[in-house]
Design a protein around this motif. Sequence first.
Motif, mmCIF file in Angstrom:
data_model
loop_
_atom_site.group_PDB
_atom_site.id
_atom_site.type_symbol
_atom_site.label_atom_id
_atom_site.label_comp_id
_atom_site.label_asym_id
_atom_site.label_seq_id
_atom_site.Cartn_x
_atom_site.Cartn_y
_atom_site.Cartn_z
ATOM 1 N N PHE A 1 2.408 1.835 -3.369
ATOM 2 C CA PHE A 1 1.453 2.406 -4.319
ATOM 3 C C PHE A 1 1.299 3.917 -4.108
ATOM 4 O O PHE A 1 1.334 4.702 -5.063
ATOM 5 N N ARG B 1 -0.278 -1.954 -6.730
ATOM 6 C CA ARG B 1 -1.709 -2.221 -6.567
ATOM 7 C C ARG B 1 -1.994 -3.715 -6.666
ATOM 8 O O ARG B 1 -2.761 -4.271 -5.872
ATOM 9 N N ARG C 1 0.827 -1.196 0.000
ATOM 10 C CA ARG C 1 0.000 0.000 0.000
ATOM 11 C C ARG C 1 0.869 1.258 0.000
ATOM 12 O O ARG C 1 0.606 2.214 -0.747
#
Length: 440
Positions: free
Chosen positions: A318, A419, A315
């Motif tokens: 990203f 992602r 996460r």
Amino acid sequence: MNEPTSRQSYAFAFVMITSLFFMWGFVHNLDPILIPHLRRSFSLSVLQSALVDSAVFIAYFLMALPAGLLIRKAGYKRTMISGLALFAIGALLFIPAADTQRYAFFLGALFIIACGLTVLETAANPYIALLGRPDRAIQRLNLAQSFNGLAATLAPIVGARLILVDGASDAQLQAMPETIRQATLAAEAASVKGPYLAVALVIAVIAGIFYFLKLPEVGAAGAGAGARQAPSATPVGEALARAWRQPAIRRAAIAQFFYVGAQVCVFSFFILYASHAAGLSQIAAADYLGWGCGLAFVTGRFAGTFLMKYIASARLLFIYAVICTALSGVAMFAGGAASLAAVIGIAFFMSIMFPTIFALGIRDAGPDTEMGSSLIVMSIVGGAVLPLLFGYISDATHNLQFGYAAPLFCFVVIAWAARAAEQEQRAPAANTSTGALKHV
């Protein structure tokens, strides 16, 4: 071995391996100093000067697989010593390269150094990831890579003052008779000999320490750091294909190709970029590269390692990739202080990308760890390809800032990979929750 002794052994091994991260980071970050230095000495275009990076990163593509095979046959320790030996030889070759005044010889010396660095990185990255608790592997690798970032701060500042010569201006050089001009450029080129001789001596000392050092065993392949592993019955081609079929390894290799390409574009062309976009001198630009980009890079590594306690690594990767994409757009069109701030911001937010991509790729790879590591390191060849695109765009548009279209695209690809990794991380958790509900 009792527990306190085991912890001390692991801690000392971590410190020694981390010293390698610093050393190869220092040499890599002398390349942005070499590019303007050699460009002046040999009257190169932006595209031609990008061959410095090509010589370095082609070695990663060619040597990563042999390095992975060497780990399987000789163990991590012997592989790292072999890498250090190549590293030292390449650094020593800068002396005859400067004496002969041939650009190709400089590229050859850089290639030999990079062969050594490839062997080191192929062994050191997975070794650090495996040296301790599996759930701390990404944080551990980011911490070790933070010292690579520290080198990114120091190398441009030190290297600029040792290599970049404050001599005659370009106009003065053009006005000189040809023999005097060539002699002046030859004297300037010789400034690389001292720094690279010092690097060779330091690396030789570190290799000697590693020769006598007993590294602890690591758990993935089931072999000691210095022990030979049992020969695999799987042919190399089949082992590579099996590793490539793992989605995490394949995705990491693709992402690493574009990440390294982006990083090399940002760092290697910074001095030229800062001179063009902000009108800085080369020495001032080198200081911004060190105290600006380098310090932002190392700070980002430590900050990212801390944030991973609270944000899943995929996460965070990203989020950072999206921010870097936006900042690359700013770098293309902004001027003055805003352009420098954008590039320094990119350095901060891309800092966690290499170790995070690497660790996500080999996590839970099991017997495919060595070949997976080789594939990911081979993908570092992106550092040879993308700077050529950067140089081509810059030369074609007559605007070096437009070259940032290359790293912008790279960060888009990294965002896609992050992602996908994030969704893969969530899937097991979702399956576990579903299974738990079924058993209630």
